[in-house]
Design a protein around this motif. Sequence first.
Motif, PDB file in Angstrom:
ATOM      1  N   UNK A  20      11.148 -20.548   2.613  1.00  0.00           N
ATOM      2  CA  UNK A  20       9.863 -19.949   2.250  1.00  0.00           C
ATOM      3  C   UNK A  20       9.759 -18.603   2.946  1.00  0.00           C
ATOM      4  N   UNK A  21       9.091 -17.668   2.274  1.00  0.00           N
ATOM      5  CA  UNK A  21       8.883 -16.350   2.876  1.00  0.00           C
ATOM      6  C   UNK A  21       7.674 -15.690   2.243  1.00  0.00           C
ATOM      7  N   UNK A  22       7.030 -14.859   3.031  1.00  0.00           N
ATOM      8  CA  UNK A  22       5.937 -14.027   2.539  1.00  0.00           C
ATOM      9  C   UNK A  22       6.023 -12.683   3.252  1.00  0.00           C
ATOM     10  N   UNK A  23       5.849 -11.626   2.479  1.00  0.00           N
ATOM     11  CA  UNK A  23       5.831 -10.282   3.032  1.00  0.00           C
ATOM     12  C   UNK A  23       4.407  -9.754   2.901  1.00  0.00           C
ATOM     13  N   UNK A  24       3.824  -9.433   4.031  1.00  0.00           N
ATOM     14  CA  UNK A  24       2.482  -8.869   4.103  1.00  0.00           C
ATOM     15  C   UNK A  24       2.621  -7.377   4.422  1.00  0.00           C
ATOM     16  N   UNK A  25       1.543  -6.618   4.394  1.00  0.00           N
ATOM     17  CA  UNK A  25       1.681  -5.176   4.611  1.00  0.00           C
ATOM     18  C   UNK A  25       2.390  -4.787   5.909  1.00  0.00           C
ATOM     19  N   UNK A  71       3.211 -20.284   5.549  1.00  0.00           N
ATOM     20  CA  UNK A  71       3.780 -19.079   4.937  1.00  0.00           C
ATOM     21  C   UNK A  71       3.044 -18.767   3.636  1.00  0.00           C
ATOM     22  N   UNK A  72       2.876 -19.784   2.810  1.00  0.00           N
ATOM     23  CA  UNK A  72       2.273 -19.551   1.498  1.00  0.00           C
ATOM     24  C   UNK A  72       0.782 -19.225   1.559  1.00  0.00           C
ATOM     25  N   UNK A  73       0.082 -19.770   2.512  1.00  0.00           N
ATOM     26  CA  UNK A  73      -1.370 -19.543   2.613  1.00  0.00           C
ATOM     27  C   UNK A  73      -1.699 -18.219   3.308  1.00  0.00           C
ATOM     28  N   UNK A  74      -0.731 -17.609   3.952  1.00  0.00           N
ATOM     29  CA  UNK A  74      -0.979 -16.458   4.805  1.00  0.00           C
ATOM     30  C   UNK A  74      -1.702 -15.288   4.145  1.00  0.00           C
ATOM     31  N   UNK A  75      -1.355 -14.865   2.942  1.00  0.00           N
ATOM     32  CA  UNK A  75      -2.101 -13.754   2.332  1.00  0.00           C
ATOM     33  C   UNK A  75      -3.581 -14.087   2.124  1.00  0.00           C
ATOM     34  N   UNK A  76      -3.857 -15.334   1.840  1.00  0.00           N
ATOM     35  CA  UNK A  76      -5.235 -15.782   1.674  1.00  0.00           C
ATOM     36  C   UNK A  76      -5.963 -15.769   3.018  1.00  0.00           C
ATOM     37  N   UNK A  86      -6.051 -11.577  -0.732  1.00  0.00           N
ATOM     38  CA  UNK A  86      -6.213 -12.062  -2.105  1.00  0.00           C
ATOM     39  C   UNK A  86      -7.258 -13.167  -2.141  1.00  0.00           C
ATOM     40  N   UNK A  87      -7.716 -13.488  -3.339  1.00  0.00           N
ATOM     41  CA  UNK A  87      -8.672 -14.585  -3.536  1.00  0.00           C
ATOM     42  C   UNK A  87      -7.972 -15.919  -3.745  1.00  0.00           C
ATOM     43  N   UNK A 146      -8.992 -25.611  -0.668  1.00  0.00           N
ATOM     44  CA  UNK A 146      -8.743 -26.046   0.712  1.00  0.00           C
ATOM     45  C   UNK A 146      -9.464 -25.170   1.716  1.00  0.00           C
ATOM     46  N   UNK A 147      -9.687 -25.732   2.898  1.00  0.00           N
ATOM     47  CA  UNK A 147     -10.274 -24.986   4.002  1.00  0.00           C
ATOM     48  C   UNK A 147      -9.176 -24.133   4.624  1.00  0.00           C
ATOM     49  N   UNK A 148      -9.164 -22.846   4.322  1.00  0.00           N
ATOM     50  CA  UNK A 148      -8.078 -21.983   4.813  1.00  0.00           C
ATOM     51  C   UNK A 148      -8.231 -21.659   6.285  1.00  0.00           C
TER      52      UNK A 148
END
Length: 166
Positions: free
Chosen positions: A52-57, A119-124, A129-130, A157-159
Amino acid sequence: MVRYRRNRIAGATYFFTVTLRDRRSDLLVREIDALRAAWRVAARRIPHVVIAAVVLPDHLHAVIRMTDATSNYPRLWQDIKKGFTRRVVPAGAPSPWQSRYWERTVRDEEELQALVDYVHINPLKHGLVETVAAWPHSSFHRYVARGWLSREWAADRDVAGRWGER
């Protein structure tokens, strides 16, 4: 100089956080193609599987299983960072990366699942993002395509929960 002791186990899975020096920057998403290219080149030298991976700014998170005998993730990150820097920073300018990164050895399947979710919830969580599905730079889309998660995952879900922690 402090010598960091890294836990290197052949075939182990690790969680990483890698950040830019300027935490207000959007360089990673602005230059996402350069990051992908640098990662592809590094992957040819240091075998691994991106779970899994996520790239944020300004930072990225990744869950990676090392498949080389030496679990040489320090070299992997060195190659990714250098390759990206060469592609986007003028010669002689300083690296945009913080010199260190944070890693954690994944101990079991429960922790692995929590970290993949993190990882997947991180942008939220960062308010970018919404919905998780709205962030383009995430392995979440691969999970949806394979039927492992729905596009609506985490929508109700409760983020503010304990994502990624025990």
